[in-house]
Design a protein around this motif. Structure first.
Motif, PDB file in Angstrom:
ATOM      1  N   UNK A   1     -10.595 -26.965 -25.634  1.00  0.00           N
ATOM      2  CA  UNK A   1     -11.730 -27.038 -26.544  1.00  0.00           C
ATOM      3  C   UNK A   1     -12.905 -26.315 -25.899  1.00  0.00           C
ATOM      4  N   UNK A   2     -13.565 -25.452 -26.650  1.00  0.00           N
ATOM      5  CA  UNK A   2     -14.650 -24.669 -26.070  1.00  0.00           C
ATOM      6  C   UNK A   2     -15.752 -24.454 -27.088  1.00  0.00           C
ATOM      7  N   UNK A   3     -16.858 -23.932 -26.619  1.00  0.00           N
ATOM      8  CA  UNK A   3     -17.891 -23.457 -27.525  1.00  0.00           C
ATOM      9  C   UNK A   3     -17.515 -22.053 -27.989  1.00  0.00           C
ATOM     10  N   UNK A   4     -18.181 -21.579 -29.019  1.00  0.00           N
ATOM     11  CA  UNK A   4     -17.915 -20.216 -29.480  1.00  0.00           C
ATOM     12  C   UNK A   4     -18.268 -19.216 -28.394  1.00  0.00           C
ATOM     13  N   UNK A   5     -19.358 -19.449 -27.687  1.00  0.00           N
ATOM     14  CA  UNK A   5     -19.773 -18.535 -26.623  1.00  0.00           C
ATOM     15  C   UNK A   5     -18.716 -18.474 -25.519  1.00  0.00           C
ATOM     16  N   UNK A   6     -18.190 -19.616 -25.124  1.00  0.00           N
ATOM     17  CA  UNK A   6     -17.147 -19.645 -24.103  1.00  0.00           C
ATOM     18  C   UNK A   6     -15.875 -18.957 -24.599  1.00  0.00           C
ATOM     19  N   UNK A   7     -15.548 -19.162 -25.863  1.00  0.00           N
ATOM     20  CA  UNK A   7     -14.355 -18.551 -26.434  1.00  0.00           C
ATOM     21  C   UNK A   7     -14.452 -17.031 -26.416  1.00  0.00           C
ATOM     22  N   UNK A   8     -15.633 -16.488 -26.706  1.00  0.00           N
ATOM     23  CA  UNK A   8     -15.806 -15.034 -26.714  1.00  0.00           C
ATOM     24  C   UNK A   8     -15.544 -14.443 -25.337  1.00  0.00           C
ATOM     25  N   UNK A   9     -15.940 -15.148 -24.281  1.00  0.00           N
ATOM     26  CA  UNK A   9     -15.685 -14.679 -22.925  1.00  0.00           C
ATOM     27  C   UNK A   9     -14.216 -14.819 -22.544  1.00  0.00           C
ATOM     28  N   UNK A  10     -13.553 -15.814 -23.111  1.00  0.00           N
ATOM     29  CA  UNK A  10     -12.183 -16.148 -22.747  1.00  0.00           C
ATOM     30  C   UNK A  10     -11.143 -15.266 -23.426  1.00  0.00           C
ATOM     31  N   UNK A  11     -11.319 -14.989 -24.704  1.00  0.00           N
ATOM     32  CA  UNK A  11     -10.226 -14.498 -25.536  1.00  0.00           C
ATOM     33  C   UNK A  11     -10.067 -12.987 -25.512  1.00  0.00           C
ATOM     34  N   UNK A  12      -8.800 -12.536 -25.540  1.00  0.00           N
ATOM     35  CA  UNK A  12      -8.478 -11.130 -25.756  1.00  0.00           C
ATOM     36  C   UNK A  12      -8.469 -10.794 -27.247  1.00  0.00           C
ATOM     37  N   UNK A  13      -8.184 -11.791 -28.047  1.00  0.00           N
ATOM     38  CA  UNK A  13      -8.070 -11.638 -29.494  1.00  0.00           C
ATOM     39  C   UNK A  13      -8.551 -12.933 -30.130  1.00  0.00           C
ATOM     40  N   UNK A  14      -9.224 -12.829 -31.270  1.00  0.00           N
ATOM     41  CA  UNK A  14      -9.811 -14.003 -31.910  1.00  0.00           C
ATOM     42  C   UNK A  14      -9.274 -14.141 -33.327  1.00  0.00           C
ATOM     43  N   UNK A  15      -8.922 -15.374 -33.695  1.00  0.00           N
ATOM     44  CA  UNK A  15      -8.481 -15.694 -35.051  1.00  0.00           C
ATOM     45  C   UNK A  15      -9.579 -16.503 -35.727  1.00  0.00           C
ATOM     46  N   UNK A  16     -10.025 -16.026 -36.884  1.00  0.00           N
ATOM     47  CA  UNK A  16     -11.051 -16.724 -37.651  1.00  0.00           C
ATOM     48  C   UNK A  16     -10.346 -17.577 -38.703  1.00  0.00           C
ATOM     49  N   UNK A  17     -10.399 -18.911 -38.500  1.00  0.00           N
ATOM     50  CA  UNK A  17      -9.650 -19.834 -39.349  1.00  0.00           C
ATOM     51  C   UNK A  17     -10.566 -20.942 -39.863  1.00  0.00           C
ATOM     52  N   UNK A  18     -11.748 -20.540 -40.326  1.00  0.00           N
ATOM     53  CA  UNK A  18     -12.701 -21.490 -40.894  1.00  0.00           C
ATOM     54  C   UNK A  18     -12.649 -21.398 -42.414  1.00  0.00           C
ATOM     55  N   UNK A  19     -13.195 -22.379 -43.143  1.00  0.00           N
ATOM     56  CA  UNK A  19     -13.306 -22.217 -44.597  1.00  0.00           C
ATOM     57  C   UNK A  19     -14.065 -20.937 -44.928  1.00  0.00           C
ATOM     58  N   UNK A  20     -13.607 -20.220 -45.946  1.00  0.00           N
ATOM     59  CA  UNK A  20     -14.125 -18.876 -46.215  1.00  0.00           C
ATOM     60  C   UNK A  20     -15.627 -18.853 -46.460  1.00  0.00           C
ATOM     61  N   UNK A  21     -16.188 -19.938 -46.968  1.00  0.00           N
ATOM     62  CA  UNK A  21     -17.623 -19.916 -47.267  1.00  0.00           C
ATOM     63  C   UNK A  21     -18.483 -19.995 -46.021  1.00  0.00           C
ATOM     64  N   UNK A  22     -17.858 -20.184 -44.842  1.00  0.00           N
ATOM     65  CA  UNK A  22     -18.638 -20.397 -43.626  1.00  0.00           C
ATOM     66  C   UNK A  22     -18.760 -19.167 -42.731  1.00  0.00           C
ATOM     67  N   UNK A  23     -18.009 -18.089 -42.997  1.00  0.00           N
ATOM     68  CA  UNK A  23     -18.028 -16.980 -42.039  1.00  0.00           C
ATOM     69  C   UNK A  23     -19.397 -16.324 -41.957  1.00  0.00           C
ATOM     70  N   UNK A  24     -20.169 -16.351 -43.031  1.00  0.00           N
ATOM     71  CA  UNK A  24     -21.502 -15.730 -43.010  1.00  0.00           C
ATOM     72  C   UNK A  24     -22.495 -16.505 -42.156  1.00  0.00           C
ATOM     73  N   UNK A  25     -22.143 -17.703 -41.750  1.00  0.00           N
ATOM     74  CA  UNK A  25     -23.010 -18.473 -40.856  1.00  0.00           C
ATOM     75  C   UNK A  25     -22.971 -17.951 -39.425  1.00  0.00           C
ATOM     76  N   UNK A  26     -21.996 -17.088 -39.133  1.00  0.00           N
ATOM     77  CA  UNK A  26     -21.854 -16.529 -37.794  1.00  0.00           C
ATOM     78  C   UNK A  26     -22.610 -15.209 -37.698  1.00  0.00           C
ATOM     79  N   UNK A  27     -23.246 -14.928 -36.556  1.00  0.00           N
ATOM     80  CA  UNK A  27     -24.011 -13.683 -36.398  1.00  0.00           C
ATOM     81  C   UNK A  27     -23.142 -12.451 -36.613  1.00  0.00           C
ATOM     82  N   UNK A  28     -23.723 -11.429 -37.213  1.00  0.00           N
ATOM     83  CA  UNK A  28     -22.940 -10.251 -37.600  1.00  0.00           C
ATOM     84  C   UNK A  28     -22.454  -9.442 -36.399  1.00  0.00           C
TER      85      UNK A  28
END
Length: 235
Positions: free
Chosen positions: A77-104
């Motif tokens: 379990x991690x924060x989004x910031x930690x995940x960005x440093x960790x991951x080689x590839x990212x899967x976005x699996x949130x409800x579709x109405x929420x992706x715009x809440x993330x910085x572009x």
């Protein structure tokens, strides 16, 4: 076999390097944003395939730690910031109405698998997603212009992700497509799909991902690689 099927399967049949098809990036760490049923099912599949996995949601890691320990033991379990440093590839699996809440600029330079599906009954009315000629992933790409967006892993529900993985070459192995404009990103996602236990199919450009969404022909059905490539060849 149709010409479309042959082309779609060509990348899958190319010689493997130590980490994937020739030209595919080496992926060892998978990050998943979304700790719901889909996100945790994807985490279980990735862990079974030998990947290191981190899962993030909104808020602190402690908020989802118990859920992850029960539903995806072995994932972090991690924060989004930690995940960005960790991951080689990212899967976005949130409800579709929420992706715009993330910085572009959040995923700049990252391979980002859009595993979301737009459901008006749960996401609310979203005219932009509903009217997108090229499907919702084109809208996602426009919101994250620096990301290498690939539409994939949205065809199956979480039950199927648990039930259907098979070893390479198994006669009852089913197919999952990957569509994207960044061809190296698509090839990398296809290798991920193969390791997860599914036959990868190159779905072509990102706009073809519309056929992988609800009300598109492949959704909620299972196909062989040839049959899925044939479905995708209509565009």
């Amino acid at each position: 076999m149709s010409a479309a099927s042959t082309a779609a399967l060509a990348a899958h049949d190319e010689p493997m390097t130590g980490t994937g098809p020739a030209g595919a990036a080496a992926i060892q760490r998978v990050g998943i944003i979304g700790a719901g049923k889909l996100g945790t099912a994807l985490a279980r599949a990735a862990l079974a395939a030998g990947y290191e996995v981190a899962i993030a949601s909104s808020g602190t890691a402690d908020r989802i730690a118990l859920t992850i320990s029960v539903l995806a033991p072995g994932a972090t379990a991690s924060t989004i910031e930690e995940l960005l440093d960790f991951a080689d590839l990212i899967i976005l699996a949130v409800p579709a109405h929420r992706f715009r809440q993330l910085p572009s600029d959040l995923f700049d330079g990252k391979i980002l698998i859009d595993a979301m599906n737009y459901w008006p009954d749960t996401d609310g009315e979203d005219p932009e997603l509903a009217a997108a000629d090229g499907g919702s992933s084109v809208v996602v790409q426009a919101h994250f212009p620096g990301a290498r967006v690939v539409k994939s892993l949205n065809q199956l529900g979480y039950h199927e992700l648990d039930e259907y993985p098979r070893d390479h070459g198994a006669p009852d192995r089913i197919a999952v497509a990957a569509a994207g404009d960044d061809r190296l990103a698509v090839r990398t996602v296809m290798h991920l799909i193969d390791r997860l236990g599914f036959d990868p199919v190159d779905g072509g450009r990102l706009a073809n991902g519309k056929l992988l969404e609800p009300d598109g022909s492949p959704y909620a059905e299972t196909f062989t690689a040839d049959a899925l490539a044939e479905r995708l060849s209509v565009v």
